[in-house]
Design a protein around this motif. Structure first.
Motif, PDB file in Angstrom:
ATOM      1  N   UNK A   1     -49.449  -1.600  -8.806  1.00  0.00           N
ATOM      2  CA  UNK A   1     -48.917  -2.962  -8.789  1.00  0.00           C
ATOM      3  C   UNK A   1     -49.526  -3.789  -9.928  1.00  0.00           C
ATOM      4  N   UNK A   2     -50.833  -3.670 -10.135  1.00  0.00           N
ATOM      5  CA  UNK A   2     -51.499  -4.423 -11.209  1.00  0.00           C
ATOM      6  C   UNK A   2     -50.972  -3.997 -12.581  1.00  0.00           C
ATOM      7  N   UNK A   3     -50.740  -2.708 -12.767  1.00  0.00           N
ATOM      8  CA  UNK A   3     -50.238  -2.218 -14.058  1.00  0.00           C
ATOM      9  C   UNK A   3     -48.843  -2.762 -14.353  1.00  0.00           C
ATOM     10  N   UNK A   4     -48.097  -3.085 -13.304  1.00  0.00           N
ATOM     11  CA  UNK A   4     -46.745  -3.630 -13.470  1.00  0.00           C
ATOM     12  C   UNK A   4     -46.726  -5.161 -13.378  1.00  0.00           C
ATOM     13  N   UNK A   5     -47.908  -5.778 -13.326  1.00  0.00           N
ATOM     14  CA  UNK A   5     -48.054  -7.238 -13.223  1.00  0.00           C
ATOM     15  C   UNK A   5     -47.397  -7.815 -11.974  1.00  0.00           C
ATOM     16  N   UNK A   6     -47.391  -7.038 -10.903  1.00  0.00           N
ATOM     17  CA  UNK A   6     -46.883  -7.511  -9.610  1.00  0.00           C
ATOM     18  C   UNK A   6     -48.085  -7.983  -8.810  1.00  0.00           C
ATOM     19  N   UNK A   7     -48.077  -9.264  -8.446  1.00  0.00           N
ATOM     20  CA  UNK A   7     -49.243  -9.864  -7.801  1.00  0.00           C
ATOM     21  C   UNK A   7     -49.059 -10.106  -6.304  1.00  0.00           C
TER      22      UNK A   7
END
Length: 84
Positions: free
Chosen positions: A50-56
């Motif tokens: 999720x962090x690698x895809x900028x999903x917070x």
């Protein structure tokens, strides 16, 4: 003539009433979230992806192949620690 009732919800935007720019969430803002358990049963891998895809934001359904309703106190504490 009375305006249409939208059941307590804001009236939808029309081309004459476009959402304006502004800080933070508001009309026209989309917040992406993910069902992280579809990435992996391992919460570390879930959060890293999720962090690698900028999903917070995430919808927590399961971790370690355990449904969120069945997570123990220590499992919840461990998951919370990964978020810090």
């Amino acid at each position: 003539m009375n305006p249409p009732d939208h059941g307590g919800l804001p009236a939808p935007h029309t081309p004459r009433d476009p959402p304006g720019p502004g800080p933070g969430p508001g009309p026209g803002t989309i917040t992406l979230s993910g069902f992280a358990d579809e990435i992996s049963p391992d919460p570390r891998e879930q959060l890293a992806t999720l962090a690698a895809e900028s999903i917070t934001h995430l919808e927590l359904r399961s971790a370690w192949s355990v449904n969120v309703a069945d997570l123990t106190g220590p499992q919840l504490a461990a998951f919370r620690a990964m978020l810090d």
